[in-house]
Design a protein around this motif. Sequence first.
Motif, PDB file in Angstrom:
ATOM      1  N   GLY A 152       0.810  -1.206   0.000  1.00  0.00           N
ATOM      2  CA  GLY A 152       0.000   0.000   0.000  1.00  0.00           C
ATOM      3  C   GLY A 152       0.839   1.249   0.000  1.00  0.00           C
ATOM      4  O   GLY A 152       2.066   1.202  -0.010  1.00  0.00           O
ATOM      5  N   ASP A 153       0.136   2.356   0.004  1.00  0.00           N
ATOM      6  CA  ASP A 153       0.808   3.657   0.012  1.00  0.00           C
ATOM      7  C   ASP A 153      -0.211   4.702   0.441  1.00  0.00           C
ATOM      8  O   ASP A 153      -1.405   4.413   0.581  1.00  0.00           O
ATOM      9  CB  ASP A 153       1.352   3.964  -1.387  1.00  0.00           C
ATOM     10  N   GLY A 154       0.272   5.912   0.657  1.00  0.00           N
ATOM     11  CA  GLY A 154      -0.635   6.958   1.109  1.00  0.00           C
ATOM     12  C   GLY A 154      -0.064   8.331   0.873  1.00  0.00           C
ATOM     13  O   GLY A 154       0.899   8.498   0.137  1.00  0.00           O
ATOM     14  N   LYS A 155      -0.669   9.310   1.514  1.00  0.00           N
ATOM     15  CA  LYS A 155      -0.307  10.707   1.302  1.00  0.00           C
ATOM     16  C   LYS A 155      -0.444  11.472   2.619  1.00  0.00           C
ATOM     17  O   LYS A 155      -0.844  10.920   3.635  1.00  0.00           O
ATOM     18  CB  LYS A 155      -1.245  11.359   0.267  1.00  0.00           C
ATOM     19  N   THR A 156      -0.122  12.745   2.541  1.00  0.00           N
ATOM     20  CA  THR A 156      -0.349  13.655   3.659  1.00  0.00           C
ATOM     21  C   THR A 156      -1.295  14.754   3.198  1.00  0.00           C
ATOM     22  O   THR A 156      -1.124  15.292   2.104  1.00  0.00           O
ATOM     23  CB  THR A 156       0.974  14.300   4.118  1.00  0.00           C
ATOM     24  N   ILE A 157      -2.265  15.058   4.016  1.00  0.00           N
ATOM     25  CA  ILE A 157      -3.157  16.180   3.725  1.00  0.00           C
ATOM     26  C   ILE A 157      -2.993  17.193   4.857  1.00  0.00           C
ATOM     27  O   ILE A 157      -3.008  16.821   6.035  1.00  0.00           O
ATOM     28  CB  ILE A 157      -4.641  15.752   3.691  1.00  0.00           C
ATOM     29  N   HIS A 158      -2.801  18.447   4.486  1.00  0.00           N
ATOM     30  CA  HIS A 158      -2.834  19.502   5.497  1.00  0.00           C
ATOM     31  C   HIS A 158      -4.270  19.990   5.587  1.00  0.00           C
ATOM     32  O   HIS A 158      -4.841  20.445   4.590  1.00  0.00           O
ATOM     33  CB  HIS A 158      -1.911  20.657   5.099  1.00  0.00           C
ATOM     34  N   VAL A 159      -4.871  19.858   6.758  1.00  0.00           N
ATOM     35  CA  VAL A 159      -6.289  20.168   6.889  1.00  0.00           C
ATOM     36  C   VAL A 159      -6.472  21.329   7.866  1.00  0.00           C
ATOM     37  O   VAL A 159      -5.876  21.343   8.954  1.00  0.00           O
ATOM     38  CB  VAL A 159      -7.093  18.948   7.392  1.00  0.00           C
ATOM     39  N   ASN A 160      -7.271  22.278   7.463  1.00  0.00           N
ATOM     40  CA  ASN A 160      -7.553  23.429   8.326  1.00  0.00           C
ATOM     41  C   ASN A 160      -8.670  23.101   9.308  1.00  0.00           C
ATOM     42  O   ASN A 160      -9.756  23.679   9.268  1.00  0.00           O
ATOM     43  CB  ASN A 160      -7.912  24.652   7.479  1.00  0.00           C
ATOM     44  N   THR A 281      -1.409  23.293  14.756  1.00  0.00           N
ATOM     45  CA  THR A 281      -1.818  24.292  15.739  1.00  0.00           C
ATOM     46  C   THR A 281      -3.124  23.796  16.347  1.00  0.00           C
ATOM     47  O   THR A 281      -3.575  22.695  16.051  1.00  0.00           O
ATOM     48  CB  THR A 281      -2.052  25.663  15.080  1.00  0.00           C
ATOM     49  N   ASP A 282      -3.750  24.639  17.166  1.00  0.00           N
ATOM     50  CA  ASP A 282      -5.015  24.232  17.769  1.00  0.00           C
ATOM     51  C   ASP A 282      -6.090  24.001  16.714  1.00  0.00           C
ATOM     52  O   ASP A 282      -7.047  23.271  16.950  1.00  0.00           O
ATOM     53  CB  ASP A 282      -5.499  25.302  18.755  1.00  0.00           C
ATOM     54  N   ARG A 283      -5.950  24.627  15.548  1.00  0.00           N
ATOM     55  CA  ARG A 283      -7.020  24.520  14.559  1.00  0.00           C
ATOM     56  C   ARG A 283      -6.541  24.053  13.187  1.00  0.00           C
ATOM     57  O   ARG A 283      -7.254  24.209  12.203  1.00  0.00           O
ATOM     58  CB  ARG A 283      -7.760  25.847  14.447  1.00  0.00           C
ATOM     59  N   THR A 284      -5.335  23.518  13.125  1.00  0.00           N
ATOM     60  CA  THR A 284      -4.859  22.932  11.871  1.00  0.00           C
ATOM     61  C   THR A 284      -4.100  21.644  12.189  1.00  0.00           C
ATOM     62  O   THR A 284      -3.604  21.475  13.303  1.00  0.00           O
ATOM     63  CB  THR A 284      -3.915  23.886  11.103  1.00  0.00           C
ATOM     64  N   CYS A 285      -4.022  20.764  11.201  1.00  0.00           N
ATOM     65  CA  CYS A 285      -3.312  19.509  11.458  1.00  0.00           C
ATOM     66  C   CYS A 285      -2.788  18.905  10.169  1.00  0.00           C
ATOM     67  O   CYS A 285      -3.167  19.305   9.070  1.00  0.00           O
ATOM     68  CB  CYS A 285      -4.228  18.509  12.172  1.00  0.00           C
ATOM     69  N   PHE A 286      -1.885  17.951  10.340  1.00  0.00           N
ATOM     70  CA  PHE A 286      -1.428  17.114   9.239  1.00  0.00           C
ATOM     71  C   PHE A 286      -2.123  15.764   9.371  1.00  0.00           C
ATOM     72  O   PHE A 286      -2.150  15.180  10.448  1.00  0.00           O
ATOM     73  CB  PHE A 286       0.085  16.916   9.290  1.00  0.00           C
ATOM     74  N   TYR A 287      -2.664  15.314   8.260  1.00  0.00           N
ATOM     75  CA  TYR A 287      -3.380  14.051   8.248  1.00  0.00           C
ATOM     76  C   TYR A 287      -2.569  13.106   7.351  1.00  0.00           C
ATOM     77  O   TYR A 287      -2.542  13.266   6.141  1.00  0.00           O
ATOM     78  CB  TYR A 287      -4.793  14.312   7.718  1.00  0.00           C
ATOM     79  N   LEU A 288      -1.881  12.162   7.974  1.00  0.00           N
ATOM     80  CA  LEU A 288      -1.087  11.190   7.227  1.00  0.00           C
ATOM     81  C   LEU A 288      -1.901   9.901   7.131  1.00  0.00           C
ATOM     82  O   LEU A 288      -2.307   9.341   8.153  1.00  0.00           O
ATOM     83  CB  LEU A 288       0.246  10.916   7.926  1.00  0.00           C
ATOM     84  N   TRP A 289      -2.158   9.473   5.909  1.00  0.00           N
ATOM     85  CA  TRP A 289      -2.972   8.277   5.742  1.00  0.00           C
ATOM     86  C   TRP A 289      -2.334   7.342   4.714  1.00  0.00           C
ATOM     87  O   TRP A 289      -1.506   7.742   3.904  1.00  0.00           O
ATOM     88  CB  TRP A 289      -4.399   8.638   5.310  1.00  0.00           C
ATOM     89  N   ALA A 290      -2.744   6.119   4.778  1.00  0.00           N
ATOM     90  CA  ALA A 290      -2.310   5.127   3.791  1.00  0.00           C
ATOM     91  C   ALA A 290      -3.384   4.051   3.721  1.00  0.00           C
ATOM     92  O   ALA A 290      -4.180   3.884   4.651  1.00  0.00           O
ATOM     93  CB  ALA A 290      -0.967   4.520   4.187  1.00  0.00           C
TER      94      ALA A 290
END
Lengths: 420, 336
Positions: A152-160, A281-290
Motif C-alpha cells: 500500500g501507500d498513502g499521502k499527507t493532507i494539510h487540513v484546516n 496548531t489548535d485549529r490545523t493539522c497534518f493528516y497522514l494516511w495510507a
Amino acid sequence: MSQPARPGAAPAHAAFRSFPSNAWYAAAWDHEVGRNLLPKTIANRPIVFYRTAGGRAVALADACWHRLAPLSMGKLRGDDEVMCGYHGICYDADGRATFMPAQETINPSATVHSYPVVERHRYVWVWPGDPALADPDLVPDLHMNDHPDWAGDGKTIHVNCSYQLIVDNLMDLTHEQFVHGSSIGHDALSESDFEVTHDAHTVTVTKWMLGIDPPPFWKRNLQDRFPDYEGPVDRWQIIHFTAPSTVAIDVGVAKAGTGAPDGDRSQGVTGTVINTMTPETDRTCFYLWAFARDWCLDKQVITTRLREGVSGVFFEDEVMLEAQQRGIEANPDYDFYNLNIDAGSMWTRRIVQRMIDAERGSDSEPPDEASGDAAVAMGAVTGAANAAVHEEGTGMAAEVAGGIAGHRQQPTVGLMGRGL
Amino acid sequence: MAATSAKKWRRARVLDVCEVAEHVRQVVLEPEHLEAPAAPGSHIDIGVYVNGRADVRSYSVVGMGAYGTEIVLGVQLARQSRGGSAYMHALRRGQEVSITQPLQNFPLNYGKPAYVLAAGGIGITALVAMGRALKARGADYQFVYGARSRGLMAFADELVAEHGDRLELRVDDEGTGLDVAGLVAGVPDGGELYVCGPTPMLDAIKAAWAAAGRRPADLRFETFGSSGRFAPEAFTVRIPRLGLETVVPHDVSMLEALEACGADLMFDCRRGECGLCQVKVVDVEGVIDHRDVFLSDAQHQAGDRLQCCVSRVVSARTGGLAGADGQPAVVTIDVP
C-alpha cells in the motif's frame, strides 16, 4: 491553551481543540526528511527536521539559542550539524552548540532542544513533550504500512481543522453514506448496528453488514481476487483508535455467508486504512494516511488505484471538516449535541482529555495557539525557501511527494469519482 | 524544556532550612505558582539582598519535594561572605522570597549509551536530579562525587543509598581525591560527561578532555562563576581614561563595584559565559583569577582581558609570585 481546565467540562465540547504533548506524532513520511532542512510546526512548536549523513532523522527546535532566528533558514554542516543562517552558530544532532562566532570557546548554555524522534512504519515520529517520557514502545502499531504481508501507500493532507474533528470523522463511518455516496457509501451503513469497546488507551468500534450488495469501491477490489463473483457480500469495518490520534480501520468484504464474521476471510479481501493525525496548531493539522491491502501484493497498479481512489474519497472529507471547523468558530455560543452514533468519538475524547488533564501542572507550559500560528507563518517562509533545494525523490517516494503537492489541484480525478 | 526561557518572577514561601553538611544548608521553597516540576539540570534565580542592595543569585535545583511542588536547593556559605549565600543561610521558615520558574541551561540528553556525572563539592546540587533521572530510566551511568573532606559533602548518604555501586566518593583528605585523567578515560565512547564543580576542577577536566581528543560537545558543564583558583580578596580597580578608581571588596564583583562608582558597563549573563562585560587589562599588580568560561585557556594565559562579572584579582603573594610583598592587588583596565 484555548480552554482553561474546567471541572466537569464535557470532553466533547465543540471548542475542545487541545492535544497532549506527551505523545508520539507522525511529523512526516520517512522520504520527506532528508539532507535538507524541513521546517514544520508540530503541536504549536516550530521544529526543523533533517537527516544526518548516517541516516538518522533529527528534530531540533527551529529557533537559534542566540536570538531565535529559525535554524531552518541556515544550512547543513558536516555529517550531522546545522548552522544558523544568521550568525553561524552550529548545533549537533543533540542540539549542542559546536561552533560560536568570534570566540574561542563554546558557551556551555548554548543548546537548542532536540526532540525525541523515532522512525517506524514509514513515518518520522516526534515527541513534543517531556523527553524523559518518550518511550519508543508507545509508537502506535501501524505495521501494515511496511510489513511484507501488506502492500500500500498513502499521502499527507494539510487540513484546516482540529485533529480531533478527523478522529471524530473516522470513529463514526456512518458519514460514508452521505459524504461518500458514489464510492464507499451504502444505505446499510446507517441502518446496521455497531459495538463500541474501550480500554485506557484504545477504542474499538465494530460494524458488520451481512449479505449486502457491495458498494462500487469494494466490488472492484473483490474482483481483483474473484473476477467472476457477482453476488452479495459480508462487509466489515473494525475501527481501532490508539490515543491520542491514530486510527487503523480494518475493512473489507467477503462472499456472503463464507464465514468472514467467524474469522474466515479466505473468500474476501482485507484492507487497513491507516490514519494518524498530527496537530500543527489548535485549529490545523497534518493528516497522514495510507491504504494497505492483503490481496494481489505484486500488482503495483492496484497500489496506485487504491491510493488515488482513497485520495479522492478523503478530499470529500476535507471539504466537510474544514467547513465544520469554520462552523464551530462561527458559532462560539453553541455546543455539540452528541448522538448515539458518536459513542466511539466520545470515548476517544474522554481518553485524550484524561491525557491532557494528567499533563496539566506537570507539563512545562506548552506553547499556545498564537505561538503556533506564528510558527506556521515562519515555517511557510523558510519551507518555501528550502523547497527549492529539495532533492528529487525517486520511485514510490516521488509519486507520494507529487501526490502531496498535487492533491489540492486535482482532488476529484480519483477513480472513485467516476463510480468505479 | 527549551534551552532558555524568559524569566517569570513569582513569590515563594520558605518551607524549611536545615544544615546538611558543613557550611551547606538545604533550603526548601514552595512557589505560589509552578507550571512544571524542575527538570534535571535546571536552576532558579532568586532575589537576595547583598550589602543592603537587591540582587539576584542562581541556585541549582537539587530536586522536587515529595508533593512535587517543593523546590529543594543546597546552598554553601561562601567563605567570609556577606553576600548571596549569607542571605540564603539566614532564611527562616515561613519567610517569603521572590524566585523565577525553573530555568534550564544544563539539559540532560536522554538516549546516550553511557553517562558519567562528576560533582565537586557544592556542584553536587546540579547533578542529584540527573542521577535520579538516569537511574529511573535504567541508563548506564557512573556518578563521581568529590570534595576536600567528608564533612563538606551534602547529600552523600542519600546518594550512596540511591546509587549503590554506581556512586564513587572521592575525598581529598582521605587520600582518594579525584583522578581527572581516570575520570575522562572512564567515559565510554559516545557517552557524555556532566560536570559541576569549582573552576579548578572544571578547568582540569576540560584540559584532560581536550588532551584525550574527545568530542567537545560531549562534555557538559555548568558554572555560576562562583569559584576561582583563589579565595576572593579586596583589590583596587582603575580606569584612567574615565578617571575612576575604586576598591572592590571581597564579596562584591568587579562589575558591581564599577557600576557603583558610575561606570556604564554592558553585561548580560553575570556568570562568566556571554563575554559582554569583557574589559581590557592595561596593567596588573597581582594575579588575575579568571573565573569565566568565555575565554580560552590561551586567552586566560595572555591576561590582556577579563570578564569583570566574575573574574577577580588577588595579591601577588596570594597568587604565589616570587618575592611578593603582600600588597593588595591593583588592576588597571579600559572599558568599551
